[in-house]
Enzyme design. Sequence first.
Site, PDB file in Angstrom:
ATOM      1  N   ASP A 232      47.779  39.569  38.079  1.00 21.55           N
ATOM      2  CA  ASP A 232      46.347  39.904  38.129  1.00 21.55           C
ATOM      3  C   ASP A 232      45.533  38.744  37.542  1.00 21.55           C
ATOM      4  OD1 ASP A 232      44.107  41.427  38.599  1.00 21.55           O
ATOM      5  OD2 ASP A 232      44.729  43.145  37.415  1.00 21.55           O
TER       6      ASP A 232
ATOM      7  N   HIS B   7      45.521  50.998  33.777  1.00 23.01           N
ATOM      8  CA  HIS B   7      45.264  49.570  34.000  1.00 23.01           C
ATOM      9  C   HIS B   7      43.751  49.392  33.911  1.00 23.01           C
ATOM     10  CE1 HIS B   7      46.005  45.786  36.538  1.00 23.01           C
ATOM     11  NE2 HIS B   7      44.701  45.968  36.741  1.00 23.01           N
TER      12      HIS B   7
ATOM     13  N   HIS C  67      40.092  47.116  33.192  1.00 21.45           N
ATOM     14  CA  HIS C  67      39.361  45.837  33.173  1.00 21.45           C
ATOM     15  C   HIS C  67      38.199  45.980  32.198  1.00 21.45           C
ATOM     16  CE1 HIS C  67      41.172  43.415  36.508  1.00 21.45           C
ATOM     17  NE2 HIS C  67      41.777  44.585  36.677  1.00 21.45           N
TER      18      HIS C  67
ATOM     19  N   CYS D  11      40.398  41.224  40.815  1.00 18.49           N
ATOM     20  CA  CYS D  11      40.842  41.302  42.204  1.00 18.49           C
ATOM     21  C   CYS D  11      39.888  40.502  43.084  1.00 18.49           C
ATOM     22  CB  CYS D  11      40.866  42.766  42.651  1.00 18.49           C
ATOM     23  SG  CYS D  11      41.225  42.948  44.398  1.00 18.49           S
TER      24      CYS D  11
ATOM     25  N   ASN E 230      40.788  41.488  32.922  1.00 18.41           N
ATOM     26  CA  ASN E 230      41.481  42.691  32.449  1.00 18.41           C
ATOM     27  C   ASN E 230      41.204  42.913  30.964  1.00 18.41           C
ATOM     28  OD1 ASN E 230      42.983  41.672  34.825  1.00 18.41           O
ATOM     29  ND2 ASN E 230      44.278  43.425  34.424  1.00 18.41           N
TER      30      ASN E 230
END
Length: 314
Positions: free
Chosen positions: A14, A206, A208, A239, A248
């Site tokens: 990522d 997950h 950000h 992304c 992130n």
Amino acid sequence: MTEQIFITDVSPRDGLQNQAVAVSTDSKLRLIDKLVQAGVESVEATSFVSPSAVPQMADAAQLVPLAAARWPRLRTSVLVPNLKGLERAHAAGAREIAVVLCATETMNRKNVNMGLQQALDASEQTLVAAHELGIRTRAYVAVAFECPFEGITPLAEVLRLARRMHAAGAAEIVIADTIGAAAPAQVKERMNAIRDVVPLDRLAIHLHDTRGMGVANAWAALESGVRRFDASVGGIGGCPFAPGAAGNLATEDLVLMARQSGFSSGISLDGLLDAVAFAEEQLQRPLGGRSSAWLRRERAMRAPQMSADAANPA
Ligand code: COA
Ligand code: ZN
């Protein structure tokens, strides 16, 4: 006794998929080495996607066998969008894969050029085929809070997809705030609902840090009983197909918050600072989570002799 949390550092995938600077396979391996030195036990190393879609990950087939030979005990997951990705990952010797299913029609089209139903079918087929090959699996449910194209994602849809990924045998279901739009209240509400359809020991989040709520959101997830987290050292990430997504949640911010709150991650903050310094050198820009400036000062104060020597070389 302190409770454990389990972190997958996703910076090699990522973190690097969206960088303007080309990063060599050797530098990626050196970044993973820094993470391993810091005590990280699980990384998302790369993705087996179309090299024209994500040129930064074009070296996946070279990277995976080198990483497997060097760190046989490291959990090394790779992202795959379809059966072709799984075939390539398997040929390279990958032992763990992650499928990525977005919770909205438009985001699937932008990310993998498939509609939601087609992406769901592809994810389920890939999970089943991976199990037949003895490969461990993770399944992302992406844009699980908000989609950059469709707005707030309906919770019912997230629950439906999480249930399907669980039924298809995913060892870990990763609920992703792909663009970093959630606040702690939504994280608590959604994780409390999702833990009724996915057992907590299979549930991960997950995050950000786009709106500065990454750590607060991680705390909300902890309070909901979640113990598995994705994070990225230095906060690098995003992304390429989701406009407005910043980096992130930084691994060092998560480790520090967890430590101060009585949770152990087995990861050294000094080791993470070394990884951040290495990533800065490679990407040629300042990096680091919200806590980095403080962590660096605190480290320097712990080693006054060393910093004095560095400041006044003989
Ligand atoms: N790895 C490498 N190449 C792949 C591939 C994979 N997993 N899947 C398909 N391809 C190739 C095909 O073989 C074909 O090659 P050719 O033109 O030489 O014949 C080409 O890509 C197009 O195939 P098609 O099935 O029509 O794919 P597409 O153009 O619709 O793209 C994806 C679909 C999924 C491959 C592409 O959108 C993608 O790689 N997305 C990545 C998304 C991503 O990484 N997002 C960030 C992380 S969430
Ligand atoms: Zn992400």
